[in-house]
Structures are given as structure tokens and as C-alpha cells.
Design a protein around this motif. Structure first.
Motif, mmCIF file in Angstrom:
data_model
loop_
_atom_site.group_PDB
_atom_site.id
_atom_site.type_symbol
_atom_site.label_atom_id
_atom_site.label_comp_id
_atom_site.label_asym_id
_atom_site.label_seq_id
_atom_site.Cartn_x
_atom_site.Cartn_y
_atom_site.Cartn_z
ATOM 1 N N ALA A 1 7.597 5.972 12.524
ATOM 2 C CA ALA A 1 7.662 6.105 11.067
ATOM 3 C C ALA A 1 6.254 6.297 10.529
ATOM 4 O O ALA A 1 5.334 5.558 10.886
ATOM 5 N N THR A 2 6.072 7.316 9.681
ATOM 6 C CA THR A 2 4.731 7.583 9.160
ATOM 7 C C THR A 2 4.634 7.368 7.649
ATOM 8 O O THR A 2 3.547 7.347 7.091
ATOM 9 N N ARG A 3 5.776 7.227 6.988
ATOM 10 C CA ARG A 3 5.777 6.913 5.546
ATOM 11 C C ARG A 3 7.119 6.269 5.262
ATOM 12 O O ARG A 3 8.160 6.758 5.711
ATOM 13 N N ILE A 4 7.110 5.163 4.535
ATOM 14 C CA ILE A 4 8.325 4.379 4.376
ATOM 15 C C ILE A 4 8.561 4.071 2.902
ATOM 16 O O ILE A 4 7.641 3.625 2.206
ATOM 17 N N ARG B 1 -2.199 2.539 3.410
ATOM 18 C CA ARG B 1 -2.192 2.762 1.958
ATOM 19 C C ARG B 1 -0.810 2.498 1.366
ATOM 20 O O ARG B 1 0.201 2.858 1.957
ATOM 21 N N ILE B 2 -0.812 1.849 0.217
ATOM 22 C CA ILE B 2 0.417 1.771 -0.586
ATOM 23 C C ILE B 2 0.377 2.984 -1.502
ATOM 24 O O ILE B 2 -0.504 3.108 -2.353
ATOM 25 N N LEU B 3 1.289 3.931 -1.273
ATOM 26 C CA LEU B 3 1.189 5.235 -1.916
ATOM 27 C C LEU B 3 1.787 5.245 -3.315
ATOM 28 O O LEU B 3 1.375 6.029 -4.166
ATOM 29 N N ALA C 1 3.901 -5.471 -5.740
ATOM 30 C CA ALA C 1 5.026 -5.440 -6.679
ATOM 31 C C ALA C 1 5.038 -6.651 -7.603
ATOM 32 O O ALA C 1 5.619 -6.600 -8.694
ATOM 33 N N ALA C 2 4.400 -7.737 -7.172
ATOM 34 C CA ALA C 2 4.482 -9.005 -7.914
ATOM 35 C C ALA C 2 4.014 -8.912 -9.364
ATOM 36 O O ALA C 2 4.665 -9.486 -10.247
ATOM 37 N N PRO C 3 2.919 -8.185 -9.651
ATOM 38 C CA PRO C 3 2.502 -8.102 -11.057
ATOM 39 C C PRO C 3 3.590 -7.496 -11.954
ATOM 40 O O PRO C 3 3.567 -7.691 -13.163
ATOM 41 N N HIS C 4 4.521 -6.772 -11.356
ATOM 42 C CA HIS C 4 5.604 -6.159 -12.118
ATOM 43 C C HIS C 4 6.898 -6.956 -11.983
ATOM 44 O O HIS C 4 7.991 -6.458 -12.275
ATOM 45 N N GLY C 5 6.796 -8.187 -11.480
ATOM 46 C CA GLY C 5 7.990 -9.037 -11.405
ATOM 47 C C GLY C 5 8.947 -8.669 -10.288
ATOM 48 O O GLY C 5 10.121 -9.009 -10.343
ATOM 49 N N HIS C 6 8.449 -7.963 -9.270
ATOM 50 C CA HIS C 6 9.316 -7.564 -8.168
ATOM 51 C C HIS C 6 8.756 -8.060 -6.837
ATOM 52 O O HIS C 6 7.626 -8.520 -6.748
ATOM 53 N N ALA D 1 8.986 1.184 -3.441
ATOM 54 C CA ALA D 1 7.575 1.425 -3.138
ATOM 55 C C ALA D 1 7.508 2.357 -1.939
ATOM 56 O O ALA D 1 8.401 2.347 -1.083
ATOM 57 N N VAL D 2 6.460 3.161 -1.881
ATOM 58 C CA VAL D 2 6.250 4.062 -0.748
ATOM 59 C C VAL D 2 4.964 3.617 -0.053
ATOM 60 O O VAL D 2 3.921 3.517 -0.707
#
Lengths: 512, 512
Positions: B232-235, B123-125, B149-154, B134-135
Motif C-alpha cells: 500500500a502506498t497511499r491509504i 506524510r498526512i496528505l 484529526a483530534a483538533p477537529h473532534g475526530h 484522511a489520506v
């Protein structure tokens, strides 16, 4: 966070009483070591006489002090390793010190320990422009790296305000930043490799000049470890090509909110300035009083934006930033193109900390970080704290990366005010944490904020850090009672309840 | 470095035999854990049947394989922590695995251990554009972060070639790079914070979204630790604004030397391209055979240079790079301005590894680093090795940061040739080390190069790394026999003499 008041410094340097050699060191374990230390580092490499030792009793955080048991000034990595090995063998604590400019007491001495000072390790060993790095000893002044690289069109990016006198080794201990770390990052982003002496006296190489290294990245853990994992004895730093063009702009806004919205607009536009600095009315007033920087009168906030890079990029972005500042309500914008004009713009900002002494007998320099988007809310919170307590707070900060330096003003003759100021200062840190920030941006933890760590980290988080520390320093001799909270140091204070201390349960806490 | 030959992959996925549940797991300790693991992760979260386990027997380094004792597919950090805690309690080794695309065998299973696969944690949290991060969960595909992130220009900068399928968690384990890490750095430069499960089953938070964090930077040590310090469980990853403009150029040179001098000239001019990739004649031949990329005929070397950033900067630098390539002897220069043209230029480069299969039945993908200025000499050394052994070597590399990917070609039907190829591959690493480089640029150490570590690091250097590992994993259960050399794994091979092993002297080596 204890108050830092005017007049603490400079202390007069005591005269060396020639021929006086004893009784000088109180700790008998340490006394026994002196002949060996002298044989190792030379007569002038060991300081045992008390008046001389006293000159090393604090770093830039002057309210925490202790006279070191002995001071040694080694000249080589081998000497550092041997001194540390002797300390390990005899159970003597040691504290590393660079130039002593740190603001969190990271180099505060241990009264029964050895202070290992790197001021005689000041050689620049290599400048390799083709591969863009320099190799230096830890005592080298930060600015001297840039001075050595400048004739070749390069520079060393991290630029703490104290860069004329602070040491590269000290920068590593504290992972120092500076006004330009928004674009260029902290010390950790500019160190390629290090030779370090670990607390058992081993000499270890970390990192290197290759783009990437296999194995654990111990450099990252070492940088910012405040001497608790060992002492850097040789440092390879990255050199950057000097930017083709630098342009600096000063914009005056009616309010902090207006200045803050300009910062958001600049970042949202995808511009990454080398620096975005902000000062509020009280900080501007102090700077005017001290250095007559002649900022636009009537400003509620002043923003300094510096752009660097290829000329074509800088010019295009400069116009964009100017326009964004106007849109956000700037009523006056000044631009600086040459070094002299830039220096004038920076004069007020760079003198701000010291300048506050003009408008207040004493002050606390706080250092906290918040996400950039939380800045307006946190600044309003600081204003409220100030209003409800009657304690004035001047705000000077690296706006681009949300690194606040509130200056909490008080009169140290009024002990109740001093106490309220300390409370306000602590409450500002709480505000930072509540907003997802950090208790220090660039000054470090040291002895100053060790007891604040449990406000940010869970017992499991702290236990992970202590595991690392203990792996390298099982006996707890490397800069003890710095960086991490200890029951002895922090007692039963809220957030540091002894029974919650991660290592108390296992009966291991006394090691730290 | 063992050979990687065509046809190893894909292996057919065995059919799940429904209703068959035993006998499935050979390790009795592990068998006893299965009911608990199933209660924890659900029936479909535990794989015990052998044919199914067998599909996980290797990652991208297919010549090192082992069928895992059991496979679990947790969906939450709490499940991961509980699985790890159970392993710790019962002395069962565990190996973390993301998508299994790694090239150094970091995710090779342990035959008596649990393979913890993160493919159900995708999941992208959170995507926070204002604060540019992004988390994500560890199983998220690298490219999916950019897609979010692309729709937001990132976008998310690290771009390993496998980015369509490799996981962010795996990228962290190997500190993955990509063609653009010259300008943008490795994974470690783009991770702001992590939640990790340490080998005792604790859940620990490292880093955060603030610009700087107090305490030890354990993130740096964790990133690239190949699962030996935990999972790693959340990044939380940094998002960058998409560059205003991207321009790509392909230059053909008569020789590698000419191409190399163009690279030096570009860097010396202070230009920092997003990528500088180079291919030699043999690699070009392979790419032509495989994807008909239509590179200029007769080229001894092809250089791909990509510039990104503000349009004004990119255009100015593009002209400068074109001119520098001509001066260095480029006989043909093609430019690409839109995405389709760029894709054509990159097609040959991106297919190079697989394409080599067209001109050789088997090949070894080597991965080494040298200082940029040593590139010409090391390339000549590789050519000499090739000439004296008769083993062909195709060179494809990230020229800007000196990261070589020599492809050592051989026929696996000829066992003598396979042996010579392995020797050449090892000798290339020696060349890298001799020139101040590194034994891996971005593929990691894993099981593949653990025994090579003493070629680069002294016993004291390795002991420092082992101290860190042991602090977090005293029982040696977290991905054992990866990353660092062990006497059992590396035996008495040159450079890994058991008596020199840093922990043998203290009788502690059996822990690893």
C-alpha cells in the motif's frame, strides 16, 4: 442502463406441458448433460422445456433477457458443486440466480448455459442467539432471517426494499444495502462466513464465526462478485439485538437545498441516524398519486430521519434532529413513535419507485453514489440536465450516504425521448464519477453497467480485478460478460477501447 | 510460535562506516541492481552495508530473523512501483516493512531479497472532516492519524497497543485490531481506499471515498495479506467523531468464571462496550510487580469495561454494567471518569505483556480467538494444560470478542521447559480451533503461523487462497513463505503433509 418501463412484469407463467421432454435444449453439449443433471438433481430439479425456461429469462432488469439453455434447481451444496463441476468439464457457462429481483441483470441467463437457481435451498439451519449469528441456505428470503431471530429479540440488518422476496444468496452476489445501511453498512458487513462452490466445483469455506480469521479475506472479494467467483451454498450472518427504541421523523422543506443543509447539519452534529431518506417534489407527487401518503403539501423536499438505539440516546438525538431540521428551514415536522405511524411515514418512500409509473409511462431507475458533501452540487447538475433536455427526473435517495436513485422519466412510445432519457441517465453517472463517486450504490454492475466500469477504473485497476476473476474461473464460465467489461460486450465504445483493454495486449481477452 | 524472551531488544544500532560501499550485498543479482536502486531512491534511500542491513533482521517476532539482501527506503509510490518492477524483472524477492512492530514475523526479511521500508513515506496528505476521512502515506504512525484529526473532534479507531510507533501500512498488512475492536472492528473496517503497488509493479487504486464501490472488493483481500499481494502506498482511512463521553470501570472478581459470567451478562443485555478486557491472577501479579497499578488485592480476575458514545447512552449503560458486574460477584468496582483516572485503570492492562518479564525470564505471547460463549471452557482447558505440564500461563484478553492472549511463561535456560512451553502454546491454538475459533486474532500469520494454517483450513480452502496469491504474484516474489504454508517451510509436519498440499498434485507447489 436501459429503460425499465411499466408493464414489463409480471409475465404469465406458462403451463407445463406434461410429457413433453424433447426437443427442448438447443445447445447439444447441454442436451448431453441433461440425463446426468436429472440423475443428480431429480426430475423436478431440471427444467428443459422451453416455455418453462422462458420464465427465467430476466431478473429485475427486464430489458436485458435471454432464455437459459437449461435450468437446474439443486437442493444441496453437493448438488451445486457437481453441477458446476459438470459445467467446467464440458465447457458450459453457468449463471447463479436467487429470487431474480436484482436490478442490474446480474442473473440474466446465458442462452447456451445452465441457470442454477437456489429457490429449493431455503432452510434456516441454525439460529445461535448467544453468539449472535444464523446459518442459512442461499435461497432463504432476506426477511425470513429477521423473522427467525425476532422471537429472540434480534434481527438481520441489511434491508433492501425487496427484502420480502429477495434471497440472502442474491444479496451476497450484489452486496445489497437498504435504507438503513448508513448506520449498519452493507451485506458485506453482516456476513461472518460462507460455504461456496468455486467455478471448478470445489467446496470452500470462507470466514467463520470467530472475530477474526487468518489468511486472505476472500469473503470480501466474494461478496458483490455477482456469481463470477462461484455460488454461496451456506451463509453465516451476524444477528444484531433489536434496538430498544426506534423513532421516525418526517420533515418538509421548501427546497432540496434546505433539505440538504439539514442532512449536513445532522451529520456534522455527530448524529448517526439509522436512515436519512430524501425525496424531491416530483417523487412526492408520484407517491401521492399512487399511495396517497399525505405528505405536507407544497414541499420541495421531504426528509425521513429514523433513529434507533438505546431509548436514552434516541430521545436525546431526536430532539436535536428536530431542532436542526427547523433551523434548516423545515416548515412542517411530523413524528412517529409506534410501528403504525412509522409505516405511514415510510409508505410514500417505499412506494416511490413503483409510484413513478403513475406520472410517467416509462422510467429508468438509476443508482449512483457521491460524497455527501457533493450532494447539493450533483443535484443542481441533475436539475440542469433535466432543464436542458426536457427529460423529467424524480429524485429519491439515501441522503446520509450519498446514494442517489434518480428516476428518469420518459414515454417509451417516443423513441427519441427514450434515447434522450438513456443519455440523461448516463450523464448522471458521469456527474457522480466527476464528483468522486461511484456508478452504483447498491444495485450492482451486472450486465447493465459492465461497460461503464472503465469510466471509474484505470486499465491497471481493471486488470487487477480480472486477475482475481481468472484465478478462480480461468475458462470464463462463471456468469460470463457480467461485472467487468469485455471487448465483445462493450465493443469500441468510448472508455472501453479494445486496444486499451488490459488483457488484450497479452492476447488473453477472449477468455472473458 | 517460537519463544519471545527478554533481552532480545533493543539491539544497538551499528555505526555507519562512511566510504565503505563494497563488498556488501551477497546476492549477485541484487548487487547488479544496486546502482539502479540508488539512481531511483537516492544514495540515502538504499542500504547495502551489512552491519546496517543487520538492524532490519527481524520485526517484533525476534526469534525468526534473516539479514535482508538489501534495504531500500523509497519516498514515493512511483519509486515503490519501480523497485518492485525491477525485482519482478530480475526474479528478486521483496518484503515490505513498516515500523517492524509486527508480532508474527510478517516483515522478516528475505536473505536474497530487497526489504522495502516505508519509513520515509510519512506524510498526512489530507484531512477531510466534512467527509470524515484522511489520506495518509503508509509509513505514518497509527496515532498520528488521530493526532491530525483530534483538533477537529475526530479520531482514527483502530488502536493496536503499539499505536505510537506502528505504521498504518503495517496495520493494513496485518489487519490490526486493538482493545476497542469489539465495538469498532479491525483495520479492514476503517479503510475506505488504497493505492497499492502490485507484485508486477503496477499502481492500482482500490476502493475510494464513496459509500460503495462496484467490482470486486479487492481491498478486503489486500488488507491482512501481509505484503504478499503488494504494497500500500497511499491509504484513505475513515475518521470517526470523538465520542461525547467515555467512562471506564474496573471490576475485581474472585474467579475467572465469575468475571466471564459478567461478560456474558453484559453482552446478553445488549450493551456493546468499546472494550471489555480481562486479566487473570497471574497477569495481575505481573502488572503489580512492574507498574504498581494497585488493582484490588485478592482478585482472581479483573475486568476493564469501557463505554463510549452519547452521554445519555453511556451514563445509562454504565449503571447497567455496574449492576451486572455486582450480580456476577464483583467484590470491588472502581469507576474512572476523566482521562487521568482512565489512564490509571488501563495502566496495568497495557503493561501486561512487558510486565510478565518481571515474573518469568522468558515467555511466548500467544494469540487465538474463540467464540465468546466458549471462553470459560477454553480457559479451563488452558488451566488444565498448565497444571499437567507445570508451565505457567498468564491470561490477558479482549473478552468481548473472545480474543485470547495467553502468555506462556518459561525459563529459556531450561531447554526442556522451553520445548514444553512451545508445546503448550501450540496446544492452546488447538483448543481454539476445536472450539470453532481461529489461530490468530490480531497478530497475523506471518512466518510464525504459516505452518498452522492447515489446522484451520481444508486443502480446498487453502487452494482458493493460493489461487488469489498466484494471480497477483505468479513468480512467488512478494514476501515469499509468509502467510500460507509451503512444503519447504512446513515439511512433513502433521497437518501439512506434502502430498496433501493443494498445489503439489498439479506440480505447481514450487512456485510458493
Amino acid at each position: 442502463m436501459l429503460p425499465r418501463s411499466r408493464g414489463d412484469r409480471p409475465r404469465p407463467l406458462p403451463t407445463l406441458r406434461e410429457g413433453v421432454t424433447a426437443p427442448m435444449v438447443d445447445n447439444p453439449d447441454l442436451s448431453a448433460l441433461l440425463p446426468t443433471l436429472r440423475a443428480l438433481c431429480g426430475e423436478d430439479g431440471v427444467i428443459a422445456e422451453e416455455a418453462q425456461r422462458r420464465t427465467y429469462d430476466a431478473d429485475g432488469l427486464t430489458h436485458h433477457s435471454a432464455v437459459p439453455g437449461a435450468v437446474v434447481l439443486p437442493t444441496t451444496a453437493e448438488q451445486v458443486a457437481e453441477v458446476v463441476r459438470l459445467c467446467a468439464e464440458h465447457g458450459v457457462p453457468f449463471v447463479p440466480r436467487g429470487s431474480g429481483t436484482g436490478l442490474s441483470g446480474g442473473a440474466m441467463p446465458h442462452p447456451e448455459g445452465v441457470l442454477i437457481v437456489t429457490s429449493r435451498m431455503r432452510r434456516i439451519l441454525r439460529v445461535d442467539i448467544d453468539n449472535q449469528y444464523a446459518v442459512v441456505e442461499p435461497g432463504v428470503f432476506n426477511l425470513d432471517v429477521t423473522r427467525a431471530a425476532a422471537p429472540h429479540g434480534h434481527y438481520y440488518a441489511p434491508d433492501p426494499s425487496s427484502q420480502q422476496v429477495c434471497s440472502v444468496g442474491g444479496n451476497i452476489a450484489e452486496n445489497s444495502g437498504g435504507a438503513h445501511c448508513l448506520k449498519y453498512g452493507f451485506t458485506v458487513n453482516h456476513v461472518l462466513g460462507m460455504q461456496v462452490v468455486t467455478p471448478d466445483g470445489s467446496i470452500v469455506e470462507l470466514g467463520g464465526t470467530a472475530a477474526e480469521q487468518p489468511g486472505y479475506d476472500l469473503m470480501g472479494a466474494f461478496i458483490g462478485s455477482e456469481g463470477t467467483l462461484g455460488i454461496a451454498t451456506r451463509i453465516t450472518v451476524r444477528l444484531l439485538p433489536a434496538p430498544e427504541k426506534v423513532r421516525t421523523l418526517l420533515a418538509a422543506f421548501p427546497s432540496m437545498d434546505a433539505g440538504g443543509s439539514a442532512v449536513s447539519a445532522i451529520i456534522a452534529a455527530g448524529v448517526l441516524p439509522a436512515a436519512i431518506e430524501m425525496m424531491d417534489a416530483l417523487a412526492i407527487e408520484a407517491a401521492e398519486a399512487a399511495v396517497h401518503c399525505d405528505y405536507p403539501p407544497g414541499a420541495g423536499a421531504v426528509l425521513i430521519v429514523e433513529l434507533d438505539g438505546p431509548a436514552s440516546e434516541v430521545d436525546a438525538q431526536f430532539d436535536a434532529v428536530t431542532e436542526l431540521c427547523r433551523e434548516a428551514g423545515a416548515f412542517e415536522i411530523r413524528t412517529a413513535s409506534d410501528a403504525a405511524e412509522r409505516a405511514r411515514v415510510w409508505k410514500g418512500r417505499k412506494s416511490a419507485f413503483a409510484a413513478v409509473g403513475r406520472i410517467s409511462p416509462a422510467y429508468i431507475v438509476q443508482d449512483g453514489v457521491v460524497p455527501r458533501t457533493a450532494l447539493p452540487e450533483v443535484l443542481r447538475g441533475i436539475a440542469e440536465l433535466s432543464a436542458t433536455t426536457g427529460i423529467r427526473v424524480a429524485n429519491v435517495f439515501h441522503a446520509g450516504d450519498g446514494n442517489l436513485h434518480p428516476l428518469v422519466l420518459f414515454d417509451h412510445a417516443d423513441s427519441a425521448a427514450a434515447e434522450r432519457a438513456a443519455e440523461v441517465s448516463g450523464a448522471i453517472l458521469d456527474l457522480c464519477i466527476e464528483h468522486g463517486g461511484s456508478i452504483t450504490g447498491e444495485h450492482g454492475v451486472g450486465v447493465d453497467k459492465a461497460c461503464h466500469m472503465p469510466r471509474m477504473f484505470s486499465p491497471a485497476d481493471l486488470a487487477a480485478m480480472e486477475r482475481l476473476r481468472r484465478a478462480f474461473d480461468p475458462a470464463g464460465l462463471a456468469n460470463p460478460e457480467k461485472l467487468l467489461p469485455t471487448p465483445r460486450l462493450c465493443g469500441e465504445r468510448p472508455g472501453v477501447r479494445t486496444e486499451e483493454h488490459p488483457l488484450v495486449a497479452s492476447g488473453e481477452a477472449e477468455l472473458f
